[in-house]
Design a protein around this motif. Structure first.
Motif, mmCIF file in Angstrom:
data_model
loop_
_atom_site.group_PDB
_atom_site.id
_atom_site.type_symbol
_atom_site.label_atom_id
_atom_site.label_comp_id
_atom_site.label_asym_id
_atom_site.label_seq_id
_atom_site.Cartn_x
_atom_site.Cartn_y
_atom_site.Cartn_z
ATOM 1 N N ILE A 239 0.846 -1.201 0.000
ATOM 2 C CA ILE A 239 0.000 0.000 0.000
ATOM 3 C C ILE A 239 0.884 1.254 0.000
ATOM 4 O O ILE A 239 0.666 2.190 -0.773
ATOM 5 N N LEU A 240 1.884 1.242 0.856
ATOM 6 C CA LEU A 240 2.772 2.405 0.934
ATOM 7 C C LEU A 240 3.529 2.615 -0.371
ATOM 8 O O LEU A 240 3.743 3.746 -0.800
ATOM 9 N N ASP A 241 3.931 1.513 -0.990
ATOM 10 C CA ASP A 241 4.635 1.630 -2.270
ATOM 11 C C ASP A 241 3.751 2.316 -3.310
ATOM 12 O O ASP A 241 4.219 3.178 -4.066
ATOM 13 N N ILE A 242 2.499 1.929 -3.333
ATOM 14 C CA ILE A 242 1.575 2.523 -4.322
ATOM 15 C C ILE A 242 1.407 4.023 -4.053
ATOM 16 O O ILE A 242 1.525 4.853 -4.959
ATOM 17 N N VAL A 243 1.173 4.353 -2.786
ATOM 18 C CA VAL A 243 0.947 5.770 -2.446
ATOM 19 C C VAL A 243 2.224 6.588 -2.672
ATOM 20 O O VAL A 243 2.176 7.690 -3.235
ATOM 21 N N PHE A 244 3.358 6.031 -2.269
ATOM 22 C CA PHE A 244 4.613 6.767 -2.453
ATOM 23 C C PHE A 244 4.974 6.900 -3.929
ATOM 24 O O PHE A 244 5.618 7.866 -4.321
ATOM 25 N N ALA A 245 4.555 5.927 -4.718
ATOM 26 C CA ALA A 245 4.837 6.027 -6.161
ATOM 27 C C ALA A 245 4.073 7.190 -6.786
ATOM 28 O O ALA A 245 4.507 7.752 -7.791
ATOM 29 N N THR A 246 2.938 7.573 -6.185
ATOM 30 C CA THR A 246 2.223 8.751 -6.703
ATOM 31 C C THR A 246 2.942 10.032 -6.308
ATOM 32 O O THR A 246 2.803 11.047 -6.968
ATOM 33 N N ARG A 247 3.708 9.967 -5.207
ATOM 34 C CA ARG A 247 4.435 11.169 -4.773
ATOM 35 C C ARG A 247 5.812 11.253 -5.424
ATOM 36 O O ARG A 247 6.239 12.312 -5.851
ATOM 37 N N HIS A 248 6.514 10.143 -5.449
ATOM 38 C CA HIS A 248 7.878 10.132 -5.999
ATOM 39 C C HIS A 248 7.982 9.029 -7.055
ATOM 40 O O HIS A 248 8.617 7.990 -6.818
ATOM 41 N N GLU A 250 9.708 8.732 -9.566
ATOM 42 C CA GLU A 250 11.074 8.451 -10.024
ATOM 43 C C GLU A 250 11.738 7.356 -9.175
ATOM 44 O O GLU A 250 12.644 6.676 -9.650
ATOM 45 N N ASP A 251 11.292 7.196 -7.941
ATOM 46 C CA ASP A 251 11.869 6.151 -7.086
ATOM 47 C C ASP A 251 11.408 4.760 -7.506
ATOM 48 O O ASP A 251 11.908 3.753 -6.992
ATOM 49 N N TYR A 252 10.428 4.708 -8.374
ATOM 50 C CA TYR A 252 9.888 3.414 -8.823
ATOM 51 C C TYR A 252 10.101 3.227 -10.333
ATOM 52 O O TYR A 252 9.312 2.591 -10.997
ATOM 53 N N GLU A 320 -6.372 7.819 -13.806
ATOM 54 C CA GLU A 320 -6.465 6.362 -13.980
ATOM 55 C C GLU A 320 -5.273 5.840 -14.779
ATOM 56 O O GLU A 320 -4.727 4.779 -14.460
ATOM 57 N N ASN A 321 -4.874 6.603 -15.800
ATOM 58 C CA ASN A 321 -3.703 6.195 -16.591
ATOM 59 C C ASN A 321 -2.464 6.120 -15.704
ATOM 60 O O ASN A 321 -1.669 5.172 -15.789
ATOM 61 N N ILE A 322 -2.343 7.129 -14.879
ATOM 62 C CA ILE A 322 -1.165 7.182 -13.997
ATOM 63 C C ILE A 322 -1.194 6.016 -13.010
ATOM 64 O O ILE A 322 -0.178 5.347 -12.789
ATOM 65 N N LEU A 323 -2.358 5.769 -12.450
ATOM 66 C CA LEU A 323 -2.459 4.664 -11.482
ATOM 67 C C LEU A 323 -2.195 3.311 -12.142
ATOM 68 O O LEU A 323 -1.579 2.432 -11.539
ATOM 69 N N SER A 324 -2.638 3.164 -13.377
ATOM 70 C CA SER A 324 -2.360 1.909 -14.090
ATOM 71 C C SER A 324 -0.866 1.699 -14.245
ATOM 72 O O SER A 324 -0.351 0.594 -14.011
ATOM 73 N N GLU A 325 -0.196 2.791 -14.628
ATOM 74 C CA GLU A 325 1.267 2.704 -14.787
ATOM 75 C C GLU A 325 1.920 2.313 -13.472
ATOM 76 O O GLU A 325 2.846 1.494 -13.437
ATOM 77 N N ILE A 326 1.436 2.916 -12.415
ATOM 78 C CA ILE A 326 2.027 2.644 -11.095
ATOM 79 C C ILE A 326 1.778 1.189 -10.689
ATOM 80 O O ILE A 326 2.698 0.489 -10.249
ATOM 81 N N LEU A 327 0.554 0.732 -10.876
ATOM 82 C CA LEU A 327 0.242 -0.653 -10.483
ATOM 83 C C LEU A 327 1.021 -1.657 -11.325
ATOM 84 O O LEU A 327 1.341 -2.751 -10.856
ATOM 85 N N ASN A 328 1.322 -1.279 -12.543
ATOM 86 C CA ASN A 328 2.098 -2.184 -13.394
ATOM 87 C C ASN A 328 3.582 -2.152 -13.081
ATOM 88 O O ASN A 328 4.342 -2.969 -13.598
ATOM 89 N N ALA A 329 3.992 -1.142 -12.299
ATOM 90 C CA ALA A 329 5.418 -1.023 -11.994
ATOM 91 C C ALA A 329 5.756 -1.477 -10.579
ATOM 92 O O ALA A 329 6.871 -1.927 -10.322
ATOM 93 N N VAL A 330 4.807 -1.319 -9.670
ATOM 94 C CA VAL A 330 5.091 -1.694 -8.274
ATOM 95 C C VAL A 330 4.939 -3.208 -8.122
ATOM 96 O O VAL A 330 3.918 -3.783 -8.511
ATOM 97 N N GLU A 331 5.976 -3.813 -7.578
ATOM 98 C CA GLU A 331 5.958 -5.280 -7.435
ATOM 99 C C GLU A 331 4.937 -5.725 -6.396
ATOM 100 O O GLU A 331 4.843 -5.142 -5.309
ATOM 101 N N VAL A 332 4.212 -6.748 -6.739
ATOM 102 C CA VAL A 332 3.225 -7.316 -5.817
ATOM 103 C C VAL A 332 3.976 -8.194 -4.810
ATOM 104 O O VAL A 332 4.882 -8.930 -5.195
ATOM 105 N N PRO A 333 3.632 -8.122 -3.544
ATOM 106 C CA PRO A 333 4.399 -8.928 -2.565
ATOM 107 C C PRO A 333 4.141 -10.432 -2.743
ATOM 108 O O PRO A 333 3.119 -10.827 -3.263
#
Lengths: 333, 341
Positions: A239-248, A250-252, A320-333
Motif C-alpha cells: 500500500i505504501l509503495d503505491i501511495v509513495f509512487a504517486t508522490r515520488h 522516479e523512485d519506482y 487512472e492512466n497514472i495509477l495503471s502505470e504505477i500498479l504495473n510497476a510496483v511489485e506485488v508482494p
C-alpha cells in the motif's frame, strides 16, 4: 498484539459467518438494481470502512435508487439533499426556529440527521454549504445553536457530481475531495442490462419492494470485525509503495510520470486504501487481506487523490492512466 | 658750496633713515622666494613655480620654527594649478634650514598676468604661538596665443587615424576569454562527471540460461532448509518469486507486478504454461495464505509446493530452450532472487 496463525484462522471463520449478509444484501438489491454491481459493492465498502463515497456519472444511472434501496435493505433512515446555488448550511444541518406558542427557540433538525445521505450534485452548492456537509462527514456531529448533536451510526454520505455540466458549479477543493474515501466513476449499463431496466420499469405491478435484510446495528458490528481483518506487513508495504509512487514516481523507475503529477496521495490515502482493502476482504468473506484486495479498490481510493499537471491535462492523461502505470510497476508482494 | 654740502649731508641722513627698514629686513632670519622657469608661455602651456623658504637658525638659537607655505586654490587670477608637489625639506646647512615646493601652473587666458605675492607664515612652536609672515615678489608672465597665419587657406579636417592592430593591446581581453572558456569547460566536465556518477552501473549480464538458473535457485532454496528453520513466509516468498521471475523472463509476462488472480488469467495465452494452471493455482493460493494469512502448511505441503514448482518449470522446459536460443532477454542479475520479506 501479534496475531498467530490460529487467531487468523478463527477470525477467518468468524468473518466468513458474519459476512454472510453481504450476499443477502446483493440479492435483495439485485431485485431493483440492474447491473451497477460495481457501484453497489463500492457503497458497501464505504459503509463498512466508515468512509464516504463520491459518485461521478451522468444522470439516470440509478444513483439515487441504489442508495435508497441500500438504506431500505438495511432498514436505515435515508435523506436526499439536492444541492443548488441558493442552498444554505442551515438547509443541510438544521436551524433554530422560534415557537410562538412556547415562546422559545426550538431546534429543527436538517436532512443530515439520517443514516444514508444522498448529496445530489454537491458541486452546485457554494463552498459554505459544501464545507458544512463535509464537516459533518468528518466529525460525525453537527452543532445547531449551542447544542451539538451526534449523528446516528451508520452514517454514509453519497455525494454525486455530474461530469458533463461544469457551468455554474463550485468545484470541490482538493482538500475536501480528499475526505471522500472513494470516488467511483460509473458508466452506462450494457445493452442487455438496459433491456432489463426497461422491462422492470414498465412492469405493470410496479417496482419490486426492498425488504430489510439486516439492521443498522449489524453494520456497526460488522465494522468492528472489518477493523480486525488481518493485514500482513507485506500488504502494508505494498500500500505504501503505491501511495509513495504517486508522490515520488522516479523512485519506482517511473520518471516519465514525474512531470504529469502535481501532487500525490496524502497519508489519508494510505489509511483509506488500507481500510477499503480490509472491507473488500470482508466482503469476499476473508479474514485477511491479499494483494488483490488492494488492487481492486486502488482506483476508487486513489483517483481523486492524484493531482494532474497542465501537461498531463494537455496530453489527455487521466489519473487512472497514472495509477495503471504505477500498479504495473510496483511489485506485488 | 658749503650750503650745498650741508644739504647733501642732510639728504644722506634722511635717506639713511628712510632705507633703514630695508636694511633690517635684509637681515631677517626668514627669507622666501617665488621663481618660475619661464616668463612667457603659450596659452594652455604649463610652467613651474618654485617656492622656497630659508630659515636662519643662528639668529634665533634654541628656537623651534614651523613654516607654513601659501595655500593656493586650484584656480586663482587667470591661473590654474595643474599639479603641486609636497613640501620638500632640503636639509640643514650652516645653521640654515631650506624648504621647497613646486607647483605646475597654466593659464587659458591670453595676456600679461601676474602671479600675486604669496604669503608665507612662520610659527614659533616654543613660544606663545605668535607668528611672522612674509610675501614673495609678484611675477609677471606673458601668456601668448597661437599665431595664426591668416594669409593661408584653411586646412581640411584630418580623417580618423587608424592605429595598427597589435596583440599586446588586446591581451587582457584574450586572457579573460581564455579564463572563461577554462571555467566553462571545468564546469561542464564537473557536471558530466557528477551525472555519470549518478547513473547506476549497468547490471552484470548473466550468461546462465533462465531455465537453468531457475532450477538452480529452486534447488538452492530446497537445500537451504528454510521452512525447516521455521521461516515459512520466507520460503513461500522466495519460491513464488523464483517462479514469477521465471515467467517474466521466459514468457514475457509481468508476473512480478501481478497478483495471483491476474497471473492465472494472463498465462492463458501461453499454452504450455496454461496446461499447468491448476498446479500453479494451488501453489500460488497456498503461498498467498502462508504469506498474508500466517497459514502454517504441513511439511508435506511444503515439499509438495517445491515439487509443483519444479514440475511447472520442467514442463515448460521445451518452450524455454527454443526461447533462449532465439535470444530472449537475459536475466537482470545472476541470482534472480527477489525475496521480499
Amino acid at each position: 498484539m501479534e496475531n498467530t496463525s490460529q487467531d487468523i484462522r478463527q477470525l477467518n471463520e468468524k468473518i466468513h459467518q458474519a459476512s454472510a449478509f453481504v450476499d443477502l444484501l446483493n440479492i435483495e438489491l439485485g431485485k431493483v438494481i440492474v447491473g451497477q454491481r460495481y457501484m453497489v459493492e463500492r457503497l458497501l465498502i464505504g459503509l463498512l470502512a466508515q468512509g464516504h463515497v463520491l459518485l461521478e456519472g451522468v444522470p439516470g444511472l440509478a444513483k439515487t435508487l441504489s442508495i435508497k434501496s441500500l438504506s431500505s435493505a438495511i432498514n436505515a433512515k435515508f435523506s436526499r439533499i439536492q444541492f443548488t446555488p441558493d442552498l444554505l448550511p442551515a438547509d443541510v444541518v438544521g436551524t433554530m426556529i422560534y415557537n410562538q406558542q412556547k415562546n422559545e427557540f426550538v431546534v429543527r433538525r436538517g436532512p443530515i440527521f439520517a443514516n444514508f445521505i444522498l448529496a445530489d450534485e454537491i458541486n452546485r452548492a457554494p463552498a459554505k454549504v459544501q464545507s458544512a456537509l463535509l464537516e459533518a462527514m468528518q466529525e460525525k456531529q453537527v452543532t445547531i445553536g449551542d447544542t451539538t448533536f451526534k449523528l446516528e451510526e451508520p452514517f454514509l454520505v453519497l455525494a454525486t457530481q455530474n461530469p458533463i455540466e461544469q457551468e455554474g458549479t463550485y468545484t470541490l477543493p482538493e482538500a475536501q475531495v480528499d475526505r471522500f474515501m472513494l470516488k467511483v466513476v460509473i458508466g452506462y449499463p450494457t445493452k442487455e442490462e438496459e433491456r432489463h431496466i426497461i422491462r422492470q420499469n414498465l412492469n405493470p405491478d410496479g417496482m419490486t419492494a426492498i425488504n430489510p435484510v439486516i439492521n443498522p446495528a449489524d453494520i456497526v458490528e460488522a465494522r468492528k470485525l472489518v477493523r480486525q481483518v488481518y493485514m500482513d506487513e507485506k500488504i502494508e508495504r505494498y500500500i505504501l509503495d503505491i501511495v509513495f509512487a504517486t508522490r515520488h514516481p522516479e523512485d519506482y523507475k517511473l520518471q516519465k510520470l514525474k512531470p504529469l503529477i502535481s501532487y500525490g496521495g496524502s497519508p489519508r490515502a494510505s489509511i483509506s486504501l488500507a481500510w477499503a482493502a480490509k472491507s473488500y476482504a470482508f466482503m469476499k468473506r476473508r479474514g485477511y487481506v491479499i494483494p488483490e484486495d488492494v488492487r481492486s479498490i486502488c482506483f476508487d481510493v486513489m483517483r481523486h487523490r492524484v493531482g494532474l499537471t497542465y501537461e498531463a491535462e494537455a496530453e489527455n492523461v487521466t489519473s487512472e492512466n497514472i495509477l495503471s502505470e504505477i500498479l504495473n510497476a510496483v511489485e506485488v508482494p | 658750496m658749503r650750503r650745498t654740502t650741508v644739504k647733501l649731508i642732510i639728504l644722506c641722513v634722511l635717506l639713511g633713515y628712510v632705507l633703514c627698514p630695508f636694511r633690517l629686513l635684509a637681515q631677517s632670519p626668514f627669507e622666501v622666494k617665488a621663481r618660475t622657469d619661464t616668463d612667457r608661455i603659450r596659452i594652455g602651456e604649463q610652467l613651474k613655480l618654485e617656492l622656497t623658504a630659508d630659515l636662519d637658525l643662528n639668529s634665533m638659537p634654541g628656537a623651534s620654527l614651523k613654516v607654513v607655505f601659501p595655500n593656493l586654490p586650484d584656480s586663482f587670477a587667470h591661473w590654474e594649478v595643474v599639479d603641486r608637489t609636497g613640501l620638500d625639506t632640503l636639509g640643514q646647512t650652516n645653521g640654515e634650514k631650506h624648504f621647497k615646493q613646486t607647483l605646475t601652473l597654466t593659464s587659458f587666458d591670453s595676456g600679461h598676468w601676474e602671479i600675486p605675492p604669496l604669503k608665507f607664515e612662520v610659527y614659533s612652536t616654543r613660544t606663545d604661538g605668535s607668528y611672522d609672515s612674509m610675501f614673495t615678489q609678484p611675477i609677471g608672465i606673458d601668456v601668448g596665443t597661437v599665431t595664426v597665419d591668416t594669409t593661408k587657406a584653411f586646412k581640411p579636417i584630418k580623417s580618423v587615424r587608424t592605429v595598427d592592430w597589435a596583440w599586446l593591446d588586446y591581451w587582457p581581453y584574450m586572457a579573460a576569454g581564455a579564463g572563461l572558456v577554462i571555467v566553462l569547460f571545468a564546469l561542464w566536465w564537473f557536471l558530466l562527471r557528477k551525472r555519470k556518477k549518478k547513473e547506476p552501473a549497468p547490471e552484470p549480464v548473466s550468461l546462465e540460461p533462465v531455465y537453468d538458473r531457475t532450477i538452480r535457485l529452486l534447488k538452492e532454496l530446497d537445500t537451504e532448509k528454510v521452512w525447516q528453520q521455521g521461516n515459512v513466509k520466507e520460503y513461500y516468498s522466495r519460491l513464488t518469486d523464483i517462479l514469477r521471475t521465471y515467467f517474466e523472463e521466459q514468457f514475457g509476462i509481468a508476473a512480478l507486478e501481478q497478483t495471483t488472480a491476474e497471473l492465472l488469467q494472463n498465462i492463458k495465452p501461453v499454452t504450455i504454461l496454461n496446461q499447468q494452471r491448476d498446479k500453479l493455482r494451488s501453489l500460488l493460493s497456498l503461498a498467498d495464505l502462508a504469506k498474508f494469512a500466517k497459514l502454517q502448511p504441513s511439511p508435506e505441503e511444503h515439499v509438495d509446493s517445491m515439487h509443483k514448482a519444479m514440475e511447472i518449470v520442467e514442463w515448460t522446459k521445451p518452450a524455454a530452450r527454443p526461447a533462449e536460443g532465439q535470444g530472449l532477454p537475459a536475466p537482470a542479475n545472476g541470482s534472480g532472487n527477489h525475496t521480499k520479506q
